[in-house]
Write an enzyme that holds these catalytic residues in place. Structure first.
Site, PDB file in Angstrom:
ATOM      1  N   GLY A  22      13.953 -20.183  21.069  1.00 12.32           N
ATOM      2  CA  GLY A  22      14.444 -21.248  20.203  1.00 12.32           C
ATOM      3  C   GLY A  22      13.987 -22.610  20.666  1.00 12.32           C
ATOM      4  O   GLY A  22      13.033 -22.738  21.431  1.00 12.32           O
ATOM      5  N   LEU A  24      12.592 -24.759  18.714  1.00 12.83           N
ATOM      6  CA  LEU A  24      11.234 -24.553  18.202  1.00 12.83           C
ATOM      7  C   LEU A  24      10.492 -25.881  18.030  1.00 12.83           C
ATOM      8  O   LEU A  24      11.077 -26.884  17.658  1.00 12.83           O
ATOM      9  CB  LEU A  24      11.302 -23.814  16.859  1.00 12.83           C
ATOM     10  CG  LEU A  24      12.045 -22.479  16.899  1.00 12.83           C
ATOM     11  CD1 LEU A  24      12.071 -21.851  15.500  1.00 12.83           C
ATOM     12  CD2 LEU A  24      11.428 -21.514  17.909  1.00 12.83           C
ATOM     13  N   HIS A  28       5.441 -23.210  18.504  1.00 11.19           N
ATOM     14  CA  HIS A  28       6.043 -21.970  17.979  1.00 11.19           C
ATOM     15  C   HIS A  28       5.611 -21.747  16.524  1.00 11.19           C
ATOM     16  O   HIS A  28       5.323 -20.616  16.122  1.00 11.19           O
ATOM     17  CB  HIS A  28       7.573 -22.063  17.998  1.00 11.19           C
ATOM     18  CG  HIS A  28       8.177 -22.134  19.366  1.00 11.19           C
ATOM     19  ND1 HIS A  28       8.784 -23.275  19.849  1.00 11.19           N
ATOM     20  CD2 HIS A  28       8.296 -21.210  20.343  1.00 11.19           C
ATOM     21  CE1 HIS A  28       9.253 -23.043  21.067  1.00 11.19           C
ATOM     22  NE2 HIS A  28       8.966 -21.799  21.405  1.00 11.19           N
ATOM     23  N   GLY A 145       2.374 -17.174  23.056  1.00  6.22           N
ATOM     24  CA  GLY A 145       1.646 -18.422  23.268  1.00  6.22           C
ATOM     25  C   GLY A 145       0.849 -18.380  24.561  1.00  6.22           C
ATOM     26  O   GLY A 145       1.323 -17.879  25.582  1.00  6.22           O
ATOM     27  N   GLN A 151       2.647 -14.718  31.609  1.00  6.86           N
ATOM     28  CA  GLN A 151       3.567 -13.893  30.826  1.00  6.86           C
ATOM     29  C   GLN A 151       2.790 -13.030  29.828  1.00  6.86           C
ATOM     30  O   GLN A 151       3.034 -11.823  29.700  1.00  6.86           O
ATOM     31  CB  GLN A 151       4.555 -14.790  30.075  1.00  6.86           C
ATOM     32  CG  GLN A 151       5.326 -14.082  28.959  1.00  6.86           C
ATOM     33  CD  GLN A 151       6.401 -14.962  28.357  1.00  6.86           C
ATOM     34  OE1 GLN A 151       7.457 -15.111  28.921  1.00  6.86           O
ATOM     35  NE2 GLN A 151       6.143 -15.539  27.186  1.00  6.86           N
ATOM     36  N   MET A 182       2.856 -28.687  24.524  1.00  5.05           N
ATOM     37  CA  MET A 182       4.171 -28.655  23.873  1.00  5.05           C
ATOM     38  C   MET A 182       5.054 -27.627  24.568  1.00  5.05           C
ATOM     39  O   MET A 182       4.620 -26.530  24.883  1.00  5.05           O
ATOM     40  CB  MET A 182       4.023 -28.309  22.402  1.00  5.05           C
ATOM     41  CG  MET A 182       3.424 -29.451  21.624  1.00  5.05           C
ATOM     42  SD  MET A 182       3.468 -29.140  19.860  1.00  5.05           S
ATOM     43  CE  MET A 182       2.485 -30.538  19.307  1.00  5.05           C
ATOM     44  N   ARG A 185      10.967 -27.633  27.073  1.00  5.53           N
ATOM     45  CA  ARG A 185      11.504 -28.348  28.237  1.00  5.53           C
ATOM     46  C   ARG A 185      11.061 -29.803  28.280  1.00  5.53           C
ATOM     47  O   ARG A 185      11.619 -30.586  29.051  1.00  5.53           O
ATOM     48  CB  ARG A 185      11.129 -27.622  29.532  1.00  5.53           C
ATOM     49  CG  ARG A 185      11.875 -26.291  29.691  1.00  5.53           C
ATOM     50  CD  ARG A 185      11.680 -25.657  31.056  1.00  5.53           C
ATOM     51  NE  ARG A 185      12.613 -24.563  31.293  1.00  5.53           N
ATOM     52  CZ  ARG A 185      12.321 -23.262  31.160  1.00  5.53           C
ATOM     53  NH1 ARG A 185      11.107 -22.881  30.812  1.00  5.53           N
ATOM     54  NH2 ARG A 185      13.239 -22.339  31.386  1.00  5.53           N
TER      55      ARG A 185
HETATM   56  O1  PAF Z   1       8.197 -17.162  26.151  1.00 10.09           O
HETATM   57  C1  PAF Z   1       9.407 -17.090  25.883  1.00 10.09           C
HETATM   58  O2  PAF Z   1       9.963 -17.905  25.138  1.00 10.09           O
HETATM   59  C2  PAF Z   1      10.234 -15.968  26.494  1.00 10.09           C
HETATM   60  O3  PAF Z   1       9.823 -15.681  27.775  1.00 10.09           O
HETATM   61  C3  PAF Z   1      10.280 -14.707  25.605  1.00 10.09           C
HETATM   62  C4  PAF Z   1       8.895 -14.084  25.458  1.00 10.09           C
HETATM   63  C5  PAF Z   1      10.840 -15.054  24.256  1.00 10.09           C
HETATM   64  C6  PAF Z   1      11.178 -13.651  26.261  1.00 10.09           C
HETATM   65  O4  PAF Z   1      12.477 -14.124  26.410  1.00 10.09           O
END
Ligand code: PAF
Length: 277
Positions: A22, A24, A28, A145, A151, A182, A185
């Site tokens: 969220g 956003l 996003h 992203g 990740q 962007m 945080r």
């Molecule tokens: O990148 C993120 O916002 C989070 O790590 C995710 C992939 C939604 C998992 O909680």
């Protein structure tokens, strides 16, 4: 959500999925557009909004992480998202408080460095929640992203290792006009910190320039980045790494095409960025 997703699957309707926490922003929404392009008008786009407690460390910003849900829902509606999935902690981790939630998904190799070293339980939380979300949402495509490069690499590895029937897409980082990536945080930053936060982007540019003509030894470039970060009074370098963008293996020599990632505290806010040089 899972019942709906299984019904779509039975009807041959493809789902593109954008998992988020969220708060956003345009980054996003660019993932949503990518998802829409992938499945077209006949498909469905699902966005999840869930601030996942298991990927935050005890001293991190879980409780103060921004949760502007009605604004997020309006943005999703405007963007033409079909379903926004907003599960509760009780739904996702039934019994965690009493200690009865006990199944996690752990990637053991790519998650040892960088964010994984700085935030030891972070990726276990990510791979667990992403697996759970995939099982609920049943997507044929998921869009992540590039801003969270490690990740994305870890989730891609997990998808391959566990034979998850999901195609992984990684969409480019969106930046502010002054280069700051962007991020939800960024809203923690005050005006002075916001100005100093461009040092992440300037570090990438510095490395890009230095590595352009001839390979540079990684420690030399790390020292140069550290010196640049130190010019900003509120910035503190957490790490900078140079590595192969696919395998995340450290690159002893940095050259064109080498990947770079860094994490910097600006005030109390920890920001990350990365790019291929
Ligand atoms: O990148 C993120 O916002 C989070 O790590 C995710 C992939 C939604 C998992 O909680």
């Amino acid at each position: 959500m899972q019942r709906q997703a299984l019904a779509w699957r039975a009807m041959g309707i493809r789902v593109a999925f954008v998992p988020t926490m969220g708060c956003l922003h345009a980054g996003h929404l660019s993932l949503v557009q990518r998802a829409q392009r992938e499945v077209g008008a006949k498909g469905r786009v699902v966005v999840s909004i869930y601030v996942n407690p298991t990927q935050f460390g005890p001293a991190e910003d879980f409780s103060r992480y921004p949760r502007p849900l009605s604004r997020d829902l309006a943005l999703c509606r405007e963007a033409g998202v079909d379903v926004v999935f907003t599960p509760t902690d009780a739904a996702m981790y039934a019994g965690q408080a009493e200690g009865s939630y006990s199944t996690y998904v752990v990637e053991e190799r790519l998650s040892q460095s960088m964010e994984g070293r700085a935030r030891p339980t972070h990726f276990r939380g990510v791979t667990t929640i992403v697996t759970k979300l995939f099982n609920i949402v049943q997507p044929s495509v998921a869009v992540f992203g590039a801003k969270d490069w490690q990740q994305a690499a870890i989730v891609r590895r997990m998808v391959a290792d566990l034979n998850l029937p999901v195609r992984m897409l990684v969409a480019p980082t969106l930046r502010e006009p002054d280069g700051l990536a962007m991020s939800s945080r960024n809203r923690y930053l005050d005006a002075a910190q916001r100005t100093q936060a461009t040092v992440l982007w300037h570090s990438i540019q510095l490395a890009r320039k230095r590595a352009q003509s001839a390979p540079v030894r990684a420690p030399v470039l790390k020292a140069a980045v550290a010196r640049l970060i130190a010019t900003q009074s509120q910035a503190k370098l957490d790490y900078v790494e140079f590595f192969d963008g696919d395998t995340l293996e450290p690159a002893p020599r940095v050259r064109r095409g080498t990947h770079m990632a860094l994490a910097v505290f600006v005030g109390k806010t920890r920001l990350i960025d990365n790019a291929q040089l």
